[in-house]
Design a protein around this motif. Structure first.
Motif, PDB file in Angstrom:
ATOM      1  N   LYS A 177       9.591  -3.313 -19.853  1.00  0.00           N
ATOM      2  CA  LYS A 177       9.944  -3.965 -21.103  1.00  0.00           C
ATOM      3  C   LYS A 177      11.443  -4.267 -21.033  1.00  0.00           C
ATOM      4  O   LYS A 177      12.062  -3.395 -20.460  1.00  0.00           O
ATOM      5  CB  LYS A 177       9.372  -3.282 -22.357  1.00  0.00           C
ATOM      6  N   LYS A 178      11.759  -5.456 -21.658  1.00  0.00           N
ATOM      7  CA  LYS A 178      13.117  -5.661 -21.749  1.00  0.00           C
ATOM      8  C   LYS A 178      13.989  -5.117 -22.930  1.00  0.00           C
ATOM      9  O   LYS A 178      13.452  -5.414 -23.961  1.00  0.00           O
ATOM     10  CB  LYS A 178      13.396  -7.486 -21.505  1.00  0.00           C
ATOM     11  N   VAL A 179      14.938  -4.467 -22.693  1.00  0.00           N
ATOM     12  CA  VAL A 179      15.439  -3.496 -23.867  1.00  0.00           C
ATOM     13  C   VAL A 179      16.845  -4.220 -24.062  1.00  0.00           C
ATOM     14  O   VAL A 179      17.606  -4.446 -23.013  1.00  0.00           O
ATOM     15  CB  VAL A 179      15.624  -2.241 -23.643  1.00  0.00           C
ATOM     16  N   PHE A 228      18.862  -5.100  -3.169  1.00  0.00           N
ATOM     17  CA  PHE A 228      18.992  -4.856  -4.397  1.00  0.00           C
ATOM     18  C   PHE A 228      18.864  -3.127  -4.797  1.00  0.00           C
ATOM     19  O   PHE A 228      18.362  -2.642  -3.854  1.00  0.00           O
ATOM     20  CB  PHE A 228      17.733  -5.329  -5.151  1.00  0.00           C
ATOM     21  N   ASN A 229      19.769  -2.799  -5.583  1.00  0.00           N
ATOM     22  CA  ASN A 229      19.843  -1.354  -5.939  1.00  0.00           C
ATOM     23  C   ASN A 229      18.774  -1.041  -6.880  1.00  0.00           C
ATOM     24  O   ASN A 229      18.793  -1.431  -8.070  1.00  0.00           O
ATOM     25  CB  ASN A 229      21.435  -1.179  -6.707  1.00  0.00           C
ATOM     26  N   TRP A 230      17.896  -0.383  -6.230  1.00  0.00           N
ATOM     27  CA  TRP A 230      16.452  -0.022  -7.280  1.00  0.00           C
ATOM     28  C   TRP A 230      16.713   1.301  -8.171  1.00  0.00           C
ATOM     29  O   TRP A 230      15.968   1.832  -8.721  1.00  0.00           O
ATOM     30  CB  TRP A 230      15.157   0.159  -6.323  1.00  0.00           C
ATOM     31  N   ASN A 231      18.034   1.748  -7.903  1.00  0.00           N
ATOM     32  CA  ASN A 231      18.213   3.082  -8.682  1.00  0.00           C
ATOM     33  C   ASN A 231      18.806   2.932 -10.111  1.00  0.00           C
ATOM     34  O   ASN A 231      19.406   3.823 -10.682  1.00  0.00           O
ATOM     35  CB  ASN A 231      19.089   4.087  -8.070  1.00  0.00           C
ATOM     36  N   GLN A 232      19.114   1.566 -10.530  1.00  0.00           N
ATOM     37  CA  GLN A 232      19.613   1.414 -11.746  1.00  0.00           C
ATOM     38  C   GLN A 232      18.970   1.876 -12.963  1.00  0.00           C
ATOM     39  O   GLN A 232      17.699   1.760 -12.848  1.00  0.00           O
ATOM     40  CB  GLN A 232      20.090  -0.158 -11.822  1.00  0.00           C
ATOM     41  N   ASP A 233      19.435   2.202 -14.039  1.00  0.00           N
ATOM     42  CA  ASP A 233      18.626   2.769 -15.087  1.00  0.00           C
ATOM     43  C   ASP A 233      17.635   2.011 -15.632  1.00  0.00           C
ATOM     44  O   ASP A 233      16.513   2.484 -16.149  1.00  0.00           O
ATOM     45  CB  ASP A 233      19.704   3.358 -16.251  1.00  0.00           C
TER      46      ASP A 233
END
Length: 544
Positions: A177-179, A228-233
């Motif tokens: 979901k886009k927050v 891409f950095n997949w570890n972003q919150d």
């Protein structure tokens, strides 16, 4: 500019008209009406619904069973279900299957706000929302996603999907979901708590948003090695693909977080092509969040890839299919090019520059008559499907034709948004090889034998130890240039390279590539400068 249906100029009217003419070359179509953006403000005023191919009576005809009046009604009713009103819209017809685009599902915040707004300002007369209690529900009920409001709105969306025979939904969002500001402003089918979309085959194929393409631009437009950095919150959507679509593609999907931008885009395109080539007659929906960045990227790549195989828009020439996909898939569906350029988020340029990475027959949706030749060609070192290791330094493949020793240049000035392209018309030259095609001009520019572009390519080729020149004689087999390695161009490769060259010429003369730093490897800006000057495209803002 960004297209707005309420602010149409005569120039935009010409673009709309020309798009309809190009669709009409190969298809019988009807119109979904969106006058003044009454259904969606950033969709075309005249949305094309392709019914069937009309150019070749010998081919199998796949006719649509869809009634345009019923489709229009479903569109009108489902417009509130998705973010920004960007409803499920069919844009490509392939073997009777509709490939559709949209935004993601509207979350409770947008849906609640928009329905309340519509109810108040329509005086309660909106036929979609006739009962005030449906609009003025308790917030907690709407938040839970199990309210009558969600049932009704998403129910209309599901009816539209089913009416278009769409079964597969590919969600490009990297989040569930886009927050924004702590609120879930959009949702997605995969996050629907009531499982309303359980009857569809949902594929979560997370792909970086437009912000990531600033890194692409800052790396001198080099996608190789860009991960891409997949570890972003905010990234919480894993890649989820049914087992039936993971077979026969020779892709290790468990490694997707280690792929660079080239490999990720290639593999996702292979997946989409695999889906639309499945045995059933079901259609496909592709969407991201708003549906105006990542969505047109893959819609455009699908359209161009299928065209290169002769599977769609069969009568269009390279400049025409390029015009159609830029004007329709990007511009008329609301891509915010000025905003993206101001931020350096050049996803639009990436799309067309990426064509060099899908010339291989591995991306072909059509089974070739000469499979053995195709396998041989794709295995040649000079035609590996990742393209050249140098970003733009060996991009310009001239297709030459022996004509008294003269060279036939394959690019010229094209005004992408004019009703009549300025380029000389292209023609398809045939040879004895079924896999060989030459796209060239009817009026070759013979005086350009010693062309600055040739010099740029020679310099580039020497640095990469490759040569991509191809010489043919009409009615004979392709001949190799003496002393040089010269792999044959497949029809697919020739077509995609022709499209890409026209795009690069037009882009360099209008928008221009803005290098953030001198390139130590390919001297991209310098090469494109030579290219632009060589074909007479140098303008005041050509390259910065």
């Amino acid at each position: 500019m960004q297209y707005r249906a309420k602010e149409v100029t005569p120039r935009v009217e010409e673009i709309e008209k020309h798009c309809l003419e190009l669709f009409a070359r190969d298809y019988k179509y009807s119109i979904i009406h969106n006058a003044n953006g009454e259904v969606c403000g950033h969709y075309p005023r005249q949305i094309v619904f392709l019914e069937y191919e009309c150019t070749d009576v010998e081919r199998d005809r796949f006719e649509s069973t869809v009634q345009i009046t019923k489709l229009q009604d479903l569109v009108n009713r489902s417009k509130l279900a998705r973010c920004r009103g960007r409803f499920v819209c069919p844009v490509i017809l392939y073997n009777g299957k509709h490939i559709c685009r949209s935004s993601t599902l509207a979350g409770w915040g947008e849906l609640y706000g928009r329905t309340g707004y519509n109810y108040i300002f329509s005086g309660g007369a909106d036929d979609t929302w006739t009962e005030s209690e449906e609009v003025l529900e308790d917030d907690s009920a709407v938040r839970n996603g199990d309210s009558q409001l969600f049932d009704k709105v998403r129910g209309h969306d599901i009816k539209l999907l089913r009416y278009l025979s769409v079964r597969y939904i590919c969600d490009l969002m990297v989040e569930n979901k886009k927050v924004k500001f702590g609120l879930n402003v959009t949702s997605s089918e995969k996050a629907d708590k009531a499982q309303r979309y359980a009857d569809f085959t949902l594929l979560s194929v997370p792909y970086p948003g437009c912000e990531f393409f600033k890194d692409y631009k800052d790396r001198d437009y080099t996608a190789e090695g860009l991960v891409f950095n997949w570890n972003q919150d905010y990234v919480d959507a894993p890649l989820t693909i049914p087992v039936c679509f993971t077979q026969n593609l020779n892709i290790d999907w468990t490694q997707y977080q280690s792929w660079d931008l080239v490999e990720q885009t290639q593999n996702y395109l292979k997946l989409l092509l695999h889906i639309i080539n499945s045995d059933d007659e079901s259609g496909l929906l592709v969407h991201c969040i708003s549906g105006w960045d990542r969505t047109p990227l893959f819609v455009s790549l699908l359209r161009l890839s299928l065209w290169a195989d002769g599977a769609v828009h069969a009568s269009l020439e390279p400049s025409q299919i390029l015009y159609l996909t830029i004007a329709y898939d990007w511009f008329l569906f609301g891509h915010m090019l000025p905003d993206r350029l101001s931020k350096g988020e050049e996803i639009f340029f990436f799309c067309f520059n990426f064509l060099k990475h899908i010339v291989s027959e591995k991306f072909s949706a059509v089974k070739k008559l000469s499979d053995n030749f195709g396998e041989l060609w794709t295995n040649l070192p000079a035609s590996r499907d990742r393209g050249s290791v140098t970003s733009l330094s060996s991009e310009f493949s001239l297709i030459t034709e022996e004509a008294g020793g003269a060279s036939s240049l394959t690019t010229d000035t094209v005004d992408m948004f004019s009703s009549q392209p300025q380029a000389s018309s292209w023609r398809k030259g045939t040879t004895s090889s079924p896999q060989m095609v030459v796209w060239n001009k009817q009026n070759p520019l013979e005086e350009h034998l010693s062309h600055p572009l040739n010099e740029a390519r020679s310099s580039s080729s020497s640095s990469s130890n490759q040569s991509e020149h191809s010489v043919t004689r009409t009615g004979s087999s392709p001949l190799a240039v003496p002393g040089r390695r010269c792999p044959l161009l497949s029809e697919r490769q020739a077509r995609l390279e022709a499209v890409r060259e026209v795009f690069l010429a037009a882009y360099s003369s209008t928008v221009g590539l803005k290098s953030s730093a001198p390139s130590p490897s390919g001297a991209i800006s310098g090469l494109l400068e030579q290219f632009a000057r060589g074909v007479g495209l140098r303008g005041t803002n050509a390259i910065v």
